[in-house]
Design an enzyme around this catalytic site. Structure first.
Site, PDB file in Angstrom:
ATOM      1  N   ASP A  70     -10.330  -3.460  -5.272  1.00  0.00           N
ATOM      2  CA  ASP A  70      -9.508  -2.404  -4.684  1.00  0.00           C
ATOM      3  C   ASP A  70      -9.371  -1.289  -5.709  1.00  0.00           C
ATOM      4  O   ASP A  70      -8.994  -1.547  -6.855  1.00  0.00           O
ATOM      5  CB  ASP A  70      -8.132  -2.984  -4.333  1.00  0.00           C
ATOM      6  CG  ASP A  70      -7.183  -1.993  -3.677  1.00  0.00           C
ATOM      7  OD1 ASP A  70      -7.460  -0.790  -3.666  1.00  0.00           O
ATOM      8  OD2 ASP A  70      -6.130  -2.445  -3.179  1.00  0.00           O
ATOM      9  N   SER A  93       0.825  -1.205   0.000  1.00  0.00           N
ATOM     10  CA  SER A  93       0.000   0.000   0.000  1.00  0.00           C
ATOM     11  C   SER A  93       0.866   1.265   0.000  1.00  0.00           C
ATOM     12  O   SER A  93       1.626   1.482  -0.940  1.00  0.00           O
ATOM     13  CB  SER A  93      -0.947  -0.043   1.208  1.00  0.00           C
ATOM     14  OG  SER A  93      -1.956   0.919   1.103  1.00  0.00           O
ATOM     15  N   HIS A 128      -8.237  -4.749  -0.475  1.00  0.00           N
ATOM     16  CA  HIS A 128      -7.074  -4.050   0.068  1.00  0.00           C
ATOM     17  C   HIS A 128      -6.853  -4.467   1.528  1.00  0.00           C
ATOM     18  O   HIS A 128      -7.795  -4.607   2.301  1.00  0.00           O
ATOM     19  CB  HIS A 128      -7.292  -2.542  -0.004  1.00  0.00           C
ATOM     20  CG  HIS A 128      -6.052  -1.743   0.179  1.00  0.00           C
ATOM     21  ND1 HIS A 128      -5.184  -1.478  -0.853  1.00  0.00           N
ATOM     22  CD2 HIS A 128      -5.513  -1.153   1.282  1.00  0.00           C
ATOM     23  CE1 HIS A 128      -4.170  -0.755  -0.403  1.00  0.00           C
ATOM     24  NE2 HIS A 128      -4.347  -0.549   0.901  1.00  0.00           N
TER      25      HIS A 128
END
Length: 313
Positions: free
Chosen positions: A250, A156, A280
């Site tokens: 996501d 991320s 995610h």
């Protein structure tokens, strides 16, 4: 509208519901201090412990501007092929050495590589480029300290920082040997692809992304800043071999595809795999969801292969 009831299986829904019980979807409406407390509690609830024989040492390294805490994971005699510099996710405002502690320990155990986790400075106390500067300084430290190549790995926000470091260090005498980017946010086109199809995905929405961007930059428009948005770079030549692993459900998924395409167009090596039906943050689901477990095995394989300077894709 995307039908998540058919895309997401029962195991993954159970993970989403468990996550939401600790970290409600409206958490971004809380204060930063409250968000951090909620996130830290959630991470503790998902903590899976260390594999046998893995040890960790927490120290601090000195950069030109500040001290950066790091945690070094070892599993007996380390694999000398490479060391892994891991940069955690958390929207640039959450997380630290403890939030991804077990993930790093498991990467160390399953790859044999020594893993170094970086506790970079967080926004809003430290606006961009503070996190990037810390990631760069950690890489420089690792390149000086280790007698083996450095492999970048992050999820991320951490994937964003890894890519930014990879772009910035192409001329480095000990540039990264490779990078493994797990559902990274790379500054893609928010008017198309997964940003539209999965704008309201479970676990992460486009509204969340706008919030994190605003907090990280202090609301300043930094369009074109490749240390913030690696996809804004005009030159994708000479980047290290790259493996991108994203989640289908996501809004950031299209960033993985776009980044792969830019590297391939520039003549480099890149592979993108989109995990069907995952969301995610699924790294925390690797022990309770079959799809996440399989994906973590792919991540381990990518770290192992790139750490040996091999390419199998």
């Amino acid at each position: 509208m995307t039908d998540y009831k058919t895309l997401i299986d029962a195991e993954t829904w159970a993970f989403i519901e468990k996550t939401n019980s600790y970290y409600p979807p409206d958490t971004i409406d809380y204060t930063i201090e409250e968000q951090r407390a909620i996130y830290d509690r959630m991470c503790r609830e998902f903590f899976a412990g260390y594999p046998q024989a893995v040890t960790a040492e927490t120290i601090a390294i000195t950069s030109p501007t500040n001290s950066i805490p790091i945690r070094i994971y070892r599993n007996g005699a380390p694999n000398k092929a490479a060391m892994v510099l891991y940069i955690h996710g958390g929207g640039f405002i959450l997380g630290g050495l403890d939030s991804h502690d077990d993930v790093c320990a498991e990467l160390c155990a399953r790859t044999g590589h020594e893993v170094v986790s970086v506790d970079y400075r967080l926004a809003p106390e430290h606006l961009h480029p503070a996190a990037f500067d810390d990631a760069m300084n950690a890489f420089e430290w690792a390149a000086r300290t280790y007698d083996r190549p450095v492999l970048l790995c992050g999820d991320s926000a951490g994937g964003n920082l890894c890519a930014a470091v990879a772009h910035a260090t192409r001329g480095h005498v000990k540039k990264p040997i490779g990078q493994v980017l797990i559902y990274p946010g790379l500054g893609g086109d928010r008017s198309r692809g997964s940003y539209v199809t999965h704008a309201e995905a479970p676990m992460l929405t486009v509204r969340d992304l706008e919030f994190y961007k605003h907090i990280r930059t202090g609301g300043v428009d930094r369009t074109g800043d490749i240390t913030l948005y690696p996809l804004a770079d005009a030159d994708f030549a000479n980047l290290p071999p790259t493996v991108l692993i994203t989640a289908e459900c996501d809004p950031l998924s299209s960033d993985g595809e776009a980044y792969r395409d830019r590297i391939l167009t520039a003549g480099g090596r890149a592979y993108w795999f989109e995990e069907p039906g995952l969301v995610h943050g699924y790294l925390r689901a690797r022990h309770m969801v079959g799809r996440a477990r399989s994906s973590f095995t792919r991540i381990v394989e990518a770290v192992s292969v790139l750490g040996r300077s091999d390419w199998i894709w």
